[in-house]
Design a protein around this motif. Sequence first.
Motif, mmCIF file in Angstrom:
data_model
loop_
_atom_site.group_PDB
_atom_site.id
_atom_site.type_symbol
_atom_site.label_atom_id
_atom_site.label_comp_id
_atom_site.label_asym_id
_atom_site.label_seq_id
_atom_site.Cartn_x
_atom_site.Cartn_y
_atom_site.Cartn_z
ATOM 1 N N ASN A 73 -11.984 29.044 -41.001
ATOM 2 C CA ASN A 73 -11.166 28.065 -41.505
ATOM 3 C C ASN A 73 -12.030 26.640 -41.378
ATOM 4 O OD1 ASN A 73 -9.397 28.543 -44.394
ATOM 5 N ND2 ASN A 73 -7.611 27.036 -42.936
ATOM 6 N N LEU A 74 -11.844 26.392 -40.211
ATOM 7 C CA LEU A 74 -11.609 25.195 -39.392
ATOM 8 C C LEU A 74 -12.971 24.472 -40.796
ATOM 9 C CD1 LEU A 74 -10.685 24.942 -35.867
ATOM 10 C CD2 LEU A 74 -9.392 24.805 -38.164
ATOM 11 N N LYS A 75 -13.114 22.490 -40.366
ATOM 12 C CA LYS A 75 -14.402 22.550 -41.245
ATOM 13 C C LYS A 75 -15.345 22.197 -40.287
ATOM 14 C CE LYS A 75 -15.768 17.698 -43.270
ATOM 15 N NZ LYS A 75 -14.499 16.659 -43.338
ATOM 16 N N HIS A 76 -16.033 22.191 -40.659
ATOM 17 C CA HIS A 76 -17.764 22.092 -39.582
ATOM 18 C C HIS A 76 -17.714 20.914 -38.692
ATOM 19 C CE1 HIS A 76 -19.919 25.284 -41.194
ATOM 20 N NE2 HIS A 76 -20.040 25.122 -41.807
ATOM 21 N N LEU A 77 -17.374 21.113 -37.569
ATOM 22 C CA LEU A 77 -17.705 20.177 -37.038
ATOM 23 C C LEU A 77 -18.623 18.823 -36.555
ATOM 24 C CD1 LEU A 77 -15.920 18.722 -34.403
ATOM 25 C CD2 LEU A 77 -16.964 19.781 -32.550
ATOM 26 N N THR A 78 -20.239 19.285 -36.890
ATOM 27 C CA THR A 78 -21.713 18.400 -37.143
ATOM 28 C C THR A 78 -22.121 18.685 -38.421
ATOM 29 O OG1 THR A 78 -22.545 20.573 -36.288
ATOM 30 C CG2 THR A 78 -21.636 18.802 -34.623
ATOM 31 N N SER A 133 -25.011 23.653 -39.096
ATOM 32 C CA SER A 133 -26.533 24.136 -39.044
ATOM 33 C C SER A 133 -26.011 25.030 -37.844
ATOM 34 C CB SER A 133 -27.696 23.267 -38.798
ATOM 35 O OG SER A 133 -27.237 22.497 -37.640
ATOM 36 N N ILE A 134 -24.490 24.993 -37.259
ATOM 37 C CA ILE A 134 -24.124 25.066 -35.876
ATOM 38 C C ILE A 134 -23.569 26.588 -36.280
ATOM 39 C CG2 ILE A 134 -25.615 23.919 -34.014
ATOM 40 C CD1 ILE A 134 -21.980 23.098 -33.829
ATOM 41 N N THR A 135 -23.049 27.389 -35.417
ATOM 42 C CA THR A 135 -21.953 28.417 -35.859
ATOM 43 C C THR A 135 -20.643 27.500 -35.723
ATOM 44 O OG1 THR A 135 -22.265 29.471 -34.040
ATOM 45 C CG2 THR A 135 -23.730 30.610 -35.152
ATOM 46 N N LYS A 136 -19.578 27.722 -36.195
ATOM 47 C CA LYS A 136 -18.406 28.226 -36.024
ATOM 48 C C LYS A 136 -18.146 28.533 -34.633
ATOM 49 C CE LYS A 136 -16.833 27.019 -40.740
ATOM 50 N NZ LYS A 136 -16.148 27.091 -41.616
ATOM 51 N N ALA A 137 -16.881 27.903 -34.000
ATOM 52 C CA ALA A 137 -16.143 28.447 -32.731
ATOM 53 C C ALA A 137 -15.955 30.171 -32.854
ATOM 54 C CB ALA A 137 -15.140 27.539 -32.403
ATOM 55 N N LYS A 138 -15.598 30.069 -31.973
ATOM 56 C CA LYS A 138 -15.002 31.258 -31.892
ATOM 57 C C LYS A 138 -14.547 32.068 -29.987
ATOM 58 C CE LYS A 138 -15.360 36.781 -32.808
ATOM 59 N NZ LYS A 138 -16.031 38.020 -32.496
ATOM 60 N N HIS A 145 -28.154 19.016 -29.953
ATOM 61 C CA HIS A 145 -27.931 19.393 -31.054
ATOM 62 C C HIS A 145 -26.196 18.892 -31.174
ATOM 63 C CE1 HIS A 145 -26.448 20.045 -35.551
ATOM 64 N NE2 HIS A 145 -25.302 20.405 -34.893
ATOM 65 N N LEU A 146 -25.660 19.334 -29.346
ATOM 66 C CA LEU A 146 -23.778 18.514 -29.708
ATOM 67 C C LEU A 146 -23.645 16.937 -29.185
ATOM 68 C CD1 LEU A 146 -21.621 21.850 -28.672
ATOM 69 C CD2 LEU A 146 -21.300 20.678 -30.425
ATOM 70 N N ILE A 147 -24.741 16.743 -28.331
ATOM 71 C CA ILE A 147 -24.985 15.280 -27.934
ATOM 72 C C ILE A 147 -25.229 14.533 -28.725
ATOM 73 C CG2 ILE A 147 -26.330 13.922 -26.117
ATOM 74 C CD1 ILE A 147 -26.355 16.358 -24.301
ATOM 75 N N ASP A 148 -26.630 14.105 -29.650
ATOM 76 C CA ASP A 148 -26.629 13.620 -30.538
ATOM 77 C C ASP A 148 -25.581 14.142 -31.439
ATOM 78 O OD1 ASP A 148 -29.250 13.627 -29.996
ATOM 79 O OD2 ASP A 148 -29.489 15.417 -31.236
ATOM 80 N N ASN A 149 -24.536 13.699 -31.613
ATOM 81 C CA ASN A 149 -22.986 14.336 -32.963
ATOM 82 C C ASN A 149 -22.461 13.737 -32.191
ATOM 83 O OD1 ASN A 149 -23.806 15.533 -35.783
ATOM 84 N ND2 ASN A 149 -25.020 16.331 -33.795
ATOM 85 N N SER A 150 -22.466 13.328 -30.994
ATOM 86 C CA SER A 150 -21.235 12.643 -29.905
ATOM 87 C C SER A 150 -20.431 13.655 -29.921
ATOM 88 C CB SER A 150 -20.754 10.788 -31.354
ATOM 89 O OG SER A 150 -21.702 10.361 -31.247
ATOM 90 N N ARG A 192 -29.717 31.711 -39.910
ATOM 91 C CA ARG A 192 -28.726 32.037 -38.447
ATOM 92 C C ARG A 192 -29.066 30.653 -37.742
ATOM 93 N NH1 ARG A 192 -31.360 35.018 -33.746
ATOM 94 N NH2 ARG A 192 -32.247 33.267 -33.102
ATOM 95 N N LYS A 193 -27.401 30.330 -37.730
ATOM 96 C CA LYS A 193 -26.952 28.904 -37.532
ATOM 97 C C LYS A 193 -27.199 28.855 -35.526
ATOM 98 C CE LYS A 193 -24.245 27.987 -41.002
ATOM 99 N NZ LYS A 193 -22.534 27.484 -41.861
ATOM 100 N N SER A 194 -27.188 27.949 -35.324
ATOM 101 C CA SER A 194 -27.875 27.713 -33.465
ATOM 102 C C SER A 194 -26.431 28.557 -32.979
ATOM 103 C CB SER A 194 -28.368 26.254 -32.930
ATOM 104 O OG SER A 194 -28.587 26.881 -31.713
ATOM 105 N N SER A 195 -26.681 28.804 -31.585
ATOM 106 C CA SER A 195 -25.195 28.612 -31.211
ATOM 107 C C SER A 195 -25.106 28.758 -29.388
ATOM 108 C CB SER A 195 -24.596 30.981 -31.071
ATOM 109 O OG SER A 195 -25.654 31.135 -30.665
ATOM 110 N N ALA A 196 -24.789 28.534 -28.421
ATOM 111 C CA ALA A 196 -24.727 28.459 -27.523
ATOM 112 C C ALA A 196 -25.563 29.146 -26.697
ATOM 113 C CB ALA A 196 -23.195 28.201 -26.481
ATOM 114 N N TYR A 197 -26.153 29.874 -27.290
ATOM 115 C CA TYR A 197 -27.583 30.880 -26.351
ATOM 116 C C TYR A 197 -28.617 30.004 -26.412
ATOM 117 C CZ TYR A 197 -23.571 34.609 -25.027
ATOM 118 O OH TYR A 197 -22.782 34.634 -25.308
#
Length: 493
Positions: free
Chosen positions: A231-236, A239-244, A142-147, A130-135
């Motif tokens: 359909n979008l490429k992973h932002l990081t 390991s995290i879910t795609k946006a919805k 994780h987002l900060i580590d990926n700038s 299960r990939k990590s999400s905003a919850y």
Amino acid sequence: MPPNRKRKLCVEAEPTTDTKRRKLENQQRHRTPSWFWDNLSRLWLTPRALREFDRRTVWPAAPLPPDRTGKEDIDLAQLKRFARHGGPGLGDLRAYPGLETAAPSSRMMDPSQSGSRKRAKISDTSSKTRKSSAYDPIFEQHLIDNSIYPHGYDHGDDNGSVYPDNWEEINEMLARPRPSLSPSRFPREAFRKFEKTNMQALTENTVMSKAFPIIAGTADIPSQENLYFGNLKHLTDGSITKAKPDFYDGSRPAELKKQVREDLGPYIVPSTNTAAPCVPNFFTEGKGPKGTSDVCKLQALYDGAMGARGVHELRSYVGQETLFDNNAYTITSTYHHSGLLTMYTTHPTASEDPKRSNEYRMTQLRSFAMTDAPDTFRQGAGALRNARDWAKEKREELIAAANGKVPDTEHSDLVSSTQSFVSLSSNEHTHLESETSADELALNMDTFASSSRRTPVGARTNPPSKVASNRRVKEKTVRDNMRSGTRRSERRE
């Protein structure tokens, strides 16, 4: 109640072996990928982090039992009977050895369940993750580590550069009055109706389907709700879910040329559904009464970074001259059931990390208490509607510039096909072997010319006269060359 009856109820209350096995499988199936934890710069003490630590910890082997003395005093018959009934329970022993690939909970199972232990064993390679999400509390780290930096992040040597250069310009645009929200067209009674609708919205879906549309208005802008950006490429690192996003604005796919959509599809076409709006650069995340504003803000941060990346790739497609102009072209907003509307910008900057080319910074624009007073609602709703119009304007400018980079394939195909017929008519040896008469060739050319003059779908009904005259001259030249070539062949015969 008789003692036997009590004992029977206790036995029935205990979970069965299959129930425990399913629970263990669910725990293994919903495990976060291991590389998510390995790439974090800081580990937070959360229940999921502790479970991952337990999973990776190798328990030491149990020490050898000491040599027993006085074996002659052991009742072998009683010992065998005790062993047939399962023997002692070893689940409470701290150093009880177990299978290395099994979860910690399976190591502490009762020996009577040894038959189901083998079925409950799940290897790391075959288990679903299960990939990590905003919850997840570690999602922001994780987002900060990926700038990808949220609003208010301390950069240390911040001198105001985290804000886009057009931040004041956008705020001035948000403050423009909207005639549809004037007191005469949006009276106090309309505000009371919105307040009641918002108060009765008890879930996130109800907030976004009933209360938020009153704020957003009825603009003619392509939008979609709760669309998974698969359909979008992973932002990081994946390991995290795609946006919805709960709500977003985009442009109709037909507004972009096919070549642009094919070249930039993983960045600007969010869904595999070709009818969904593309090039999203306005987003809204909403929350109900039980939703938290922190999660809502993280979701808006993630959405804004996805939209800013798509706009950045589209601007890169147009040209590299002003790629990093430190301006924002993406706006996100959050709306909570409490009535708080907050708006942000997200813009890319050049990264100092050699592993990454871009950084994404989120900055706050305005916030409004929509249930405070009619004037406050008018200001907030006007700001949101102005933001939607501004985002649409920026999309249209970029799309027009990107379409201009694609050559006109229809016109080039017509010219190339005409030239091929001209070269074919000038080849005398080819016409000596042909049995087609000059009139038939001229008729075919007339048919080709008439079909080429058909107006394609979506083309202009009144093309420029100069282009039409040039086309007629080319067609007349082709027919003359064909007739002259046939006459020369007849003379030779």
